[in-house]
Design an enzyme around this catalytic site. Structure first.
Site, PDB file in Angstrom:
ATOM      1  N   GLY A 100       0.822  -1.209   0.000  1.00 20.96           N
ATOM      2  CA  GLY A 100       0.000   0.000   0.000  1.00 20.96           C
ATOM      3  C   GLY A 100       0.853   1.254   0.000  1.00 20.96           C
ATOM      4  O   GLY A 100       0.507   2.263  -0.623  1.00 20.96           O
ATOM      5  N   GLU A 123      -9.115  -7.312  -6.285  1.00 17.31           N
ATOM      6  CA  GLU A 123      -9.146  -6.131  -7.139  1.00 17.31           C
ATOM      7  C   GLU A 123      -7.889  -5.324  -6.837  1.00 17.31           C
ATOM      8  O   GLU A 123      -7.658  -4.934  -5.701  1.00 17.31           O
ATOM      9  CB  GLU A 123     -10.388  -5.283  -6.861  1.00 17.31           C
ATOM     10  CG  GLU A 123     -11.682  -5.959  -7.233  1.00 17.31           C
ATOM     11  CD  GLU A 123     -12.391  -6.606  -6.054  1.00 17.31           C
ATOM     12  OE1 GLU A 123     -12.138  -6.212  -4.911  1.00 17.31           O
ATOM     13  OE2 GLU A 123     -13.198  -7.516  -6.291  1.00 17.31           O
ATOM     14  N   TYR A 156     -22.801 -19.534   2.391  1.00 18.12           N
ATOM     15  CA  TYR A 156     -22.637 -19.061   1.018  1.00 18.12           C
ATOM     16  C   TYR A 156     -22.841 -20.178  -0.004  1.00 18.12           C
ATOM     17  O   TYR A 156     -22.246 -21.244   0.096  1.00 18.12           O
ATOM     18  CB  TYR A 156     -21.245 -18.447   0.837  1.00 18.12           C
ATOM     19  CG  TYR A 156     -21.088 -17.796  -0.511  1.00 18.12           C
ATOM     20  CD1 TYR A 156     -21.645 -16.545  -0.764  1.00 18.12           C
ATOM     21  CD2 TYR A 156     -20.416 -18.432  -1.540  1.00 18.12           C
ATOM     22  CE1 TYR A 156     -21.523 -15.958  -2.003  1.00 18.12           C
ATOM     23  CE2 TYR A 156     -20.294 -17.845  -2.791  1.00 18.12           C
ATOM     24  CZ  TYR A 156     -20.848 -16.598  -3.011  1.00 18.12           C
ATOM     25  OH  TYR A 156     -20.742 -16.012  -4.256  1.00 18.12           O
TER      26      TYR A 156
END
Length: 178
Positions: A100, A123, A156
């Site tokens: 980052g 992403e 899920y």
């Protein structure tokens, strides 16, 4: 409650949590390091220049051990690891601070539901003015696991269950409540 390395090791040993293609050294005090896989997908340009949520989005997917992420470029990538979460465990995807600080933003909508099985699509966005060379196998983030207060009533079973590789958006399959 966030799971410790001791609990993660025990669950992996009992096979109540399954992480395929993981090395023991990836287990940290309160997380598991995730490594970059070798598939990358980018949204194909559309003739009208607009992405519509009701239609399938086309992606160009490549397999490579190296990818040069250009400044201000967005790309989908995948983890090397394949996860199989029990119905009472959830996980959070976190990027590495060291990356980052280079301007590489790593996310996956941040959440892994109980009962999810598959590789995690990441992403990636390069906010730097310089290109960033990405290499398969490199640690890019971590999964932080949390035990739920009870087993999920509806674990899920969604449209990304069992995914492998950098999987594009399937938002066009959503049934919206109007």
């Amino acid at each position: 409650m966030i799971l410790s390395d001791k609990t993660l090791l025990k669950m992996l040993d009992e096979k109540s949590l399954i992480i395929e293609h993981m090395e023991k050294e990836q287990i940290q005090p309160a997380s598991v390091d995730i490594r970059l896989g070798n598939t990358f997908s980018i949204v194909e340009d559309s003739s009208v220049g607009i992405i519509n949520l009701e239609h399938e989005i086309k992606y160009k997917t490549i397999t490579s051990d190296t990818y040069i992420l250009l400044p201000n470029q967005f790309i989908l990538a995948t983890t090397m690891e394949y996860f199989d979460l029990p119905n009472n465990l959830t996980a959070f995807v976190e990027g590495r601070s060291s990356l980052g600080r280079m301007g590489l933003f790593i996310q996956n909508a941040g959440w892994v539901d109980p009962g999810f099985k598959g590789e995690i699509t990441l992403e990636l966005y390069n906010a730097n003015r310089c290109a960033i060379e990405l290499k398969a196998g490199r640690r890019v983030g971590q999964l932080v696991f949390a035990k739920m207060d009870n087993t999920a009533l509806n674990p899920y079973k969604g449209k990304y269950q069992g995914q492998k590789g950098a999987t594009g958006s399937k938002v066009f399959l959503d049934k919206e409540i109007i």
